[in-house]
Motif scaffolding. Structure first.
Motif, PDB file in Angstrom:
ATOM      1  N   THR A 159       0.710  40.359  34.695  1.00 57.66           N
ATOM      2  CA  THR A 159       1.854  40.698  35.052  1.00 57.66           C
ATOM      3  C   THR A 159       2.566  41.701  34.203  1.00 57.66           C
ATOM      4  O   THR A 159       2.263  41.672  32.744  1.00 57.66           O
ATOM      5  N   TRP A 183      -1.868  48.536  36.635  1.00 52.16           N
ATOM      6  CA  TRP A 183      -0.949  47.502  35.999  1.00 52.16           C
ATOM      7  C   TRP A 183      -0.168  48.381  35.135  1.00 52.16           C
ATOM      8  O   TRP A 183      -0.336  49.256  34.387  1.00 52.16           O
ATOM      9  N   ARG A 208       3.409  40.615  44.112  1.00 51.58           N
ATOM     10  CA  ARG A 208       4.776  40.084  43.844  1.00 51.58           C
ATOM     11  C   ARG A 208       5.013  38.826  43.278  1.00 51.58           C
ATOM     12  O   ARG A 208       3.931  37.917  43.755  1.00 51.58           O
ATOM     13  N   PHE A 209       5.963  38.458  42.586  1.00 52.63           N
ATOM     14  CA  PHE A 209       6.308  36.993  42.142  1.00 52.63           C
ATOM     15  C   PHE A 209       6.868  36.396  43.454  1.00 52.63           C
ATOM     16  O   PHE A 209       7.063  37.090  44.502  1.00 52.63           O
ATOM     17  N   THR A 215       4.981  42.222  40.604  1.00 49.03           N
ATOM     18  CA  THR A 215       4.351  41.882  39.104  1.00 49.03           C
ATOM     19  C   THR A 215       3.831  42.945  38.180  1.00 49.03           C
ATOM     20  O   THR A 215       3.714  42.396  37.051  1.00 49.03           O
TER      21      THR A 215
END
Length: 596
Positions: A159, A183, A208-209, A215
């Protein structure tokens, strides 16, 4: 001293030819003498020690005495020194631009991006980011390639917090080892406009969280929004990258490649790349100084260049003597490593996802028809069983609608995981399966990477090229190099030793012959019968000289076998400096006459 005796025998042989006179007719441009010749023939392999090359083709082979009539005053005579002469390899799937950038980056101390391929912990990666931040102006991009969460001891994707804390004032973009995931940190997401309100682009995913916040990991086409903000590499760096990559392939005994498309720097699949610019620079490099390999280029679609190519049959495709556009490249899904490969079921190690479909069945069919209509072949990246099914459905309709269409003009890149019914179907349809032996698992990996991703129930159908081969599938071997290339015989070694739940191809004599044939088999653009590279009169002189015989050297020594020289269409394009070039016949004759 055996080496001295060999050299003496060859020299005496040349003097004898000069003294006796030469027969009339054509003379060889190159004569390769005093070696062991692996002809690549399945039966009746002659025990040749010498090969005569005339222009781009092999003129004759046999012992030195039988080839004396091919020697003339301009013939280059190369003493193989007892080493092995074999057909050159063909790599059916490689990314030259990005492999070249990896080589250039390593040569110049990671000037272009951080090489994260050897990182074994998240802490180490964060340290590298912090070190980079201290060396560049505030606001500059921090780029990196090659991260792999499995190397840190986890299968969970990272993340953004780690990057955001390490580089709060610099945008960060790091690409995963599979080239299908990026990332980014908070600064990069803010610059690009990625937040909780962002929607997933077609063919991509913003991870996504549970809260809906991103993320920081982007899959497939979601990376394209970031790339438009990253300064492109200079023309000089691109040209140098192409030269380094083609030279590296020649140094690995490869004479011809199928380039599976230019990836965005630093190595991520994207369709908003300036493919035309890179094509122009590649062709110009070849025109300025001939490249060491022949390049069959795939153009990704949809893209501006693909649109131009399929809109008019008159678009020039032979860009230079060794570079030509042959395929349109389509993408049905992503990669297993970042869980973007499209599966018919949830992932075995993350039941919340099934992958990322990049193109619909209708889109694959539409672009394939456009390509075939202007004489281009089609290669579709399909790794997961859902992507393979979708691609085969589209291909089967094309073949049904046109009974005269050669199925060898259709390829599936990777075919990493498929349903049992699609194993049978791809063989029945006769479509080319572009595989990579080095994708499979090392013997000690239990459970294997593939089994972890798809689950135990599908383990025997991951990287199951042995099954496809035994069924009669049309297999084309490639490396998929887009980072640093491996040892010359890495693919050959992988075909013998790497495995899935079914085991290996087998490392006995039959297995070695099968693997060597796989490495030298060429599926020509435009269809037609695949042509195994052989050394026989009339065949093209694409050759390599190896330090040892891959069919007999101990298995644990295969990766130590070196390429000593490579010939492309009769011209030496790589030379390790080991082989001795003997004096021209005229020089030998002059010295001989002076002694009389």
């Amino acid at each position: 001293m055996p080496g001295a005796r060999v050299g003496f025998v060859v020299t005496v042989f040349i003097v004898a030819i000069v003294a006796c006179g030469r027969s009339s007719g054509e003379r060889a441009t190159v004569l390769l003498v005093n070696g062991t010749v692996l002809t690549g023939e399945r039966t009746g392999t002659p025990r040749a020690v010498s090969v005569a090359v005339l222009g781009e083709r092999i003129a004759a082979l046999g012992d030195s005495g039988a080839l004396h009539r091919w020697i003339g005053p301009e013939t280059e005579i190369v003493d193989l020194g007892g080493h092995v002469l074999a057909p050159a390899f063909v790599d059916h799937h490689v990314h030259l631009l990005n492999m070249g950038f990896a080589l250039l980056n390593a040569r110049e101390g990671e000037r272009l991006f951080l090489d994260l391929s050897s990182i074994t912990s998240l802490e180490e990666l964060v340290t590298r980011i912090r070190e980079r931040v201290r060396g560049v102006p505030r606001g500059s991009w921090i780029l990196g390639a090659g991260w792999n969460q499995a190397a840190w001891g986890t299968e969970t994707l990272p993340t953004h917090e780690f990057l955001s804390r390490a580089a709060p004032h610099h945008p960060v973009f790091l690409t995963r080892t599979d080239g299908h995931a990026g990332w980014v940190n908070t600064t990069a997401m803010r610059m690009v406009g990625i937040d909780e309100r962002s929607t997933d682009p077609a063919g991509g995913a913003i991870l996504r969280f549970e809260s809906g916040q991103p993320t920081g990991v982007l899959l497939e086409r979601a990376n394209e929004a970031v790339l438009v903000h990253i300064p492109p590499p200079s023309d000089e760096d691109v040209t140098r990258a192409f030269r380094l990559a083609t030279a590296a392939m020649a140094a690995r005994g490869v004479s011809e490649v199928f380039d599976a498309g230019f990836l965005a720097v630093p190595s991520v699949v994207a369709l908003n790349v300036d493919f035309r610019r890179y094509l122009t620079l590649l062709a110009n490099a070849d025109l300025e100084q001939p490249l060491g390999v022949a390049v069959n280029l795939m153009v990704p679609a949809p893209s501006d260049l693909a649109e131009a190519l399929t809109s008019s049959p008159d678009v020039q495709r032979a860009s230079s003597p060794r570079v030509r556009i042959t395929h349109l490249k389509l993408f049905a899904d992503g990669a297993l490593g970042s869980r973007g490969a499209a599966l018919t079921h949830p992932y075995g190690d993350d039941p919340t996802v099934t992958g990322v479909p990049r193109m619909t069945e209708a889109e694959i069919e539409m672009w394939a028809r456009r390509a075939l209509g202007v004489g281009l072949d089609v290669a579709t990246h399909a790794i997961g069983d859902e992507a393979v099914r979708r691609t085969l459905d589209a291909y089967e309709r094309l073949l049904t609608d046109d009974p005269h269409l050669d199925p060898r003009r259709l390829r599936i890149e990777h075919f990493s995981y498929a349903r049992e019914a699609d194993f049978e179907r791809v063989v029945r349809l006769g479509i080319v399966i572009s595989m990579q032996s080095n994708f499979n698992s090392l013997p000690g990996d239990i459970p294997s990477f593939g089994e972890r991703r798809v689950g135990a129930a599908g383990a025997t159908r991951v990287y199951a090229w042995r099954t496809l081969g035994e069924m009669g599938g049309r297999l084309a071997e490639g490396s998929d190099y887009f980072t640093m290339p491996g040892a010359p015989l890495l693919g050959f070694h992988a075909a013998l030793t790497r495995q899935n739940a079914l085991g290996t191809w087998g490392s006995g004599a039959a297995g070695r012959e099968r693997a060597f044939r796989l490495m030298t088999m060429r599926y020509p653009a435009g269809g037609g019968d695949p042509r195994p590279a052989v050394i026989r009169a009339g065949s093209r002189a694409d050759l390599q000289v190896l330090s040892a015989n891959p069919l007999t050297v101990p298995e644990d020594s295969l990766l130590e076998v070196r390429v000593l020289a490579t010939f492309l269409a009769g011209k030496r394009v790589y030379d390790a400096g080991v082989l001795r070039t003997l004096p021209p016949v005229s020089d030998v004759a002059t010295r001989s006459n002076r002694k009389r």
